[in-house]
Design a protein around this motif. Structure first.
Motif, PDB file in Angstrom:
ATOM      1  N   LYS A  10      43.424  35.177  49.730  1.00 29.08           N
ATOM      2  CA  LYS A  10      44.030  34.328  50.757  1.00 29.08           C
ATOM      3  C   LYS A  10      44.340  32.930  50.258  1.00 29.08           C
ATOM      4  O   LYS A  10      45.358  32.331  50.619  1.00 29.08           O
ATOM      5  CB  LYS A  10      43.088  34.264  51.966  1.00 29.08           C
ATOM      6  N   SER A  11      43.478  32.371  49.422  1.00 26.51           N
ATOM      7  CA  SER A  11      43.696  31.020  48.921  1.00 26.51           C
ATOM      8  C   SER A  11      43.018  30.873  47.561  1.00 26.51           C
ATOM      9  O   SER A  11      42.226  31.717  47.157  1.00 26.51           O
ATOM     10  CB  SER A  11      43.137  29.982  49.901  1.00 26.51           C
ATOM     11  N   GLY A  12      43.329  29.766  46.871  1.00 24.27           N
ATOM     12  CA  GLY A  12      42.707  29.522  45.582  1.00 24.27           C
ATOM     13  C   GLY A  12      43.621  29.879  44.426  1.00 24.27           C
ATOM     14  O   GLY A  12      44.765  30.293  44.585  1.00 24.27           O
ATOM     15  N   ARG A  13      43.072  29.710  43.219  1.00 22.07           N
ATOM     16  CA  ARG A  13      43.867  29.909  42.011  1.00 22.07           C
ATOM     17  C   ARG A  13      44.341  31.349  41.862  1.00 22.07           C
ATOM     18  O   ARG A  13      45.453  31.599  41.407  1.00 22.07           O
ATOM     19  CB  ARG A  13      43.038  29.496  40.789  1.00 22.07           C
ATOM     20  N   LEU A  14      43.509  32.299  42.235  1.00 19.07           N
ATOM     21  CA  LEU A  14      43.896  33.705  42.133  1.00 19.07           C
ATOM     22  C   LEU A  14      45.115  33.978  43.004  1.00 19.07           C
ATOM     23  O   LEU A  14      46.001  34.753  42.637  1.00 19.07           O
ATOM     24  CB  LEU A  14      42.727  34.598  42.548  1.00 19.07           C
ATOM     25  N   ASN A  15      45.179  33.329  44.156  1.00 18.16           N
ATOM     26  CA  ASN A  15      46.332  33.458  45.044  1.00 18.16           C
ATOM     27  C   ASN A  15      47.594  32.927  44.354  1.00 18.16           C
ATOM     28  O   ASN A  15      48.630  33.610  44.312  1.00 18.16           O
ATOM     29  CB  ASN A  15      46.059  32.680  46.338  1.00 18.16           C
ATOM     30  N   GLU A  16      47.506  31.735  43.802  1.00 21.86           N
ATOM     31  CA  GLU A  16      48.671  31.094  43.182  1.00 21.86           C
ATOM     32  C   GLU A  16      49.175  31.887  41.984  1.00 21.86           C
ATOM     33  O   GLU A  16      50.385  32.110  41.829  1.00 21.86           O
ATOM     34  CB  GLU A  16      48.313  29.669  42.763  1.00 21.86           C
ATOM     35  N   LEU A  87      45.362  41.673  33.965  1.00 15.51           N
ATOM     36  CA  LEU A  87      46.464  40.730  34.137  1.00 15.51           C
ATOM     37  C   LEU A  87      46.326  39.452  33.317  1.00 15.51           C
ATOM     38  O   LEU A  87      47.268  38.672  33.232  1.00 15.51           O
ATOM     39  CB  LEU A  87      46.615  40.402  35.628  1.00 15.51           C
ATOM     40  N   GLY A  88      45.154  39.194  32.758  1.00 18.03           N
ATOM     41  CA  GLY A  88      45.020  38.106  31.799  1.00 18.03           C
ATOM     42  C   GLY A  88      44.867  36.710  32.364  1.00 18.03           C
ATOM     43  O   GLY A  88      44.754  35.752  31.599  1.00 18.03           O
ATOM     44  N   PHE A  89      44.843  36.543  33.697  1.00 15.18           N
ATOM     45  CA  PHE A  89      44.622  35.210  34.255  1.00 15.18           C
ATOM     46  C   PHE A  89      43.348  35.181  35.092  1.00 15.18           C
ATOM     47  O   PHE A  89      42.709  36.207  35.305  1.00 15.18           O
ATOM     48  CB  PHE A  89      45.832  34.713  35.064  1.00 15.18           C
ATOM     49  N   SER A  90      42.971  33.986  35.535  1.00  9.36           N
ATOM     50  CA  SER A  90      41.723  33.786  36.288  1.00  9.36           C
ATOM     51  C   SER A  90      40.519  34.339  35.523  1.00  9.36           C
ATOM     52  O   SER A  90      39.650  35.001  36.104  1.00  9.36           O
ATOM     53  CB  SER A  90      41.824  34.428  37.675  1.00  9.36           C
ATOM     54  N   LYS A  91      40.464  34.030  34.233  1.00  2.65           N
ATOM     55  CA  LYS A  91      39.356  34.511  33.415  1.00  2.65           C
ATOM     56  C   LYS A  91      38.089  33.698  33.689  1.00  2.65           C
ATOM     57  O   LYS A  91      38.148  32.481  33.863  1.00  2.65           O
ATOM     58  CB  LYS A  91      39.715  34.444  31.930  1.00  2.65           C
ATOM     59  N   ALA A 181      41.615  38.652  36.384  1.00  2.00           N
ATOM     60  CA  ALA A 181      42.367  39.286  37.460  1.00  2.00           C
ATOM     61  C   ALA A 181      42.825  40.672  37.017  1.00  2.00           C
ATOM     62  O   ALA A 181      43.239  40.863  35.871  1.00  2.00           O
ATOM     63  CB  ALA A 181      43.566  38.438  37.841  1.00  2.00           C
ATOM     64  N   VAL A 182      42.740  41.631  37.926  1.00  5.24           N
ATOM     65  CA  VAL A 182      43.159  42.996  37.617  1.00  5.24           C
ATOM     66  C   VAL A 182      43.998  43.548  38.762  1.00  5.24           C
ATOM     67  O   VAL A 182      43.915  43.078  39.899  1.00  5.24           O
ATOM     68  CB  VAL A 182      41.950  43.931  37.370  1.00  5.24           C
ATOM     69  N   LEU A 183      44.795  44.539  38.433  1.00  7.57           N
ATOM     70  CA  LEU A 183      45.556  45.284  39.441  1.00  7.57           C
ATOM     71  C   LEU A 183      44.825  46.595  39.678  1.00  7.57           C
ATOM     72  O   LEU A 183      44.518  47.320  38.728  1.00  7.57           O
ATOM     73  CB  LEU A 183      46.973  45.551  38.946  1.00  7.57           C
TER      74      LEU A 183
END
Length: 286
Positions: A10-16, A87-91, A181-183
């Motif tokens: 809903k919010s935060g870096r993972l959202n962006e 996905l390589g981000f939000s590590k 982050a993962v799908l």
């Protein structure tokens, strides 16, 4: 028309970062402030903005079809759900931390201690593997304060830079696991939704390849070309074109991965390469 329902935080870096990834995949989301559901203008996708910790259950129940979320949340609340793409981000890392004055020498020092955490299943599994017994205090929210108010002797939380631990008088004792982050997808996708997901995954892979690669152009004397080509990792083989100046060639190639990038550049210079240009790649389609 069939639409694939994608859950993101809903919010935060993972959202962006999740919304940026979808945008890079050519999926335009019409979302307003505080909107909990939005549709794509140009793709059969609907995005739901949910609390990260609730997403695994929504996947099980079929409320959403796929999700982008932190691997740590998946391990804690949806271990049976399949990771489709990293996905390589939000590590970050999932770690045990103790007060700075705690004389920590090993995991055995936490035997019989009180540990505050928002990840009880993760901690319990890890401690069991290590043969450690501890009393867990489940806290939803900021757990860093727990040792300072006498609620716990240690904490388990996600750590990125470690600055939050430092500010609260804590130090990292054990790195239990790493996360990004993962799908992931629910267990019962229809054939139509699976086809949409396959298209999205193809686009994501193209974006990720581009992010992890660079296009390199350089000039070299003809007698150095073979030596230079020998160290160039590429998708197939480098492109070699003659320059207007006699005895010189231009070499074009793609360097995959970031870990050895500067080593390759330095070796290219040592072997006679000049005028090296490094260009970012937006997407790489194989």
């Amino acid at each position: 028309m069939t639409k694939l329902k994608i859950a993101i935080q809903k919010s935060g870096r993972l959202n962006e970062d999740s919304l940026k990834l979808l945008k890079d995949c050519g999926i335009s989301i019409d979302n307003g402030k505080d909107q909990l559901k939005a549709s794509a203008r140009n793709f059969p996708v609907e995005v739901l903005y949910l609390r990260n910790g609730d997403i695994p259950q929504y996947l099980r129940d079929g409320v959403v079809d796929v999700a982008i979320l932190g691997e740590n949340t998946l391990v804690e609340k949806g271990e049976e759900l399949e990771i489709i793409e990293r996905l390589g981000f939000s590590k970050c890392r999932v770690s045990l931390a103790v007060p700075k004055e705690f004389e920590y020498t090993g995991i055995q020092d936490l035997n019989g201690k009180r540990i505050a955490t928002s990840y009880p299943n993760t901690v319990e599994k890890y401690l069991k593997e290590q043969g450690i017994t501890a009393e867990l205090h489940i806290i939803n929210g900021s757990v860093e304060i727990a040792p300072n108010i006498g609620l716990a002797d240690a904490i388990c939380d996600i750590v990125s830079s470690g600055s939050t631990l430092f500010k609260n008088g804590l130090k990292e004792a054990v790195q239990m696991s790493v996360s990004e982050a993962v799908l992931t997808a629910g267990p019962n996708l229809s054939a139509d939704k699976k086809a949409i997901l396959d298209t999205i995954q193809f686009r994501i892979q193209s974006v990720l390849r581009g992010q992890n690669s660079k296009y390199i152009l350089l000039n070299a004397p003809n007698d150095k070309v073979e030596s230079i080509i020998d160290i160039l990792p590429g998708m197939r083989s480098p492109t070699v074109l003659p320059l207007a100046e006699k005895g010189w060639s231009s070499i074009h190639t793609v360097v995959l991965g970031k870990s050895k990038f500067w080593d390759i550049i330095e070796e290219l210079k040592a072997r006679g390469a000049e005028g090296i240009l490094v260009v970012p790649i937006e997407k790489m389609v194989l």
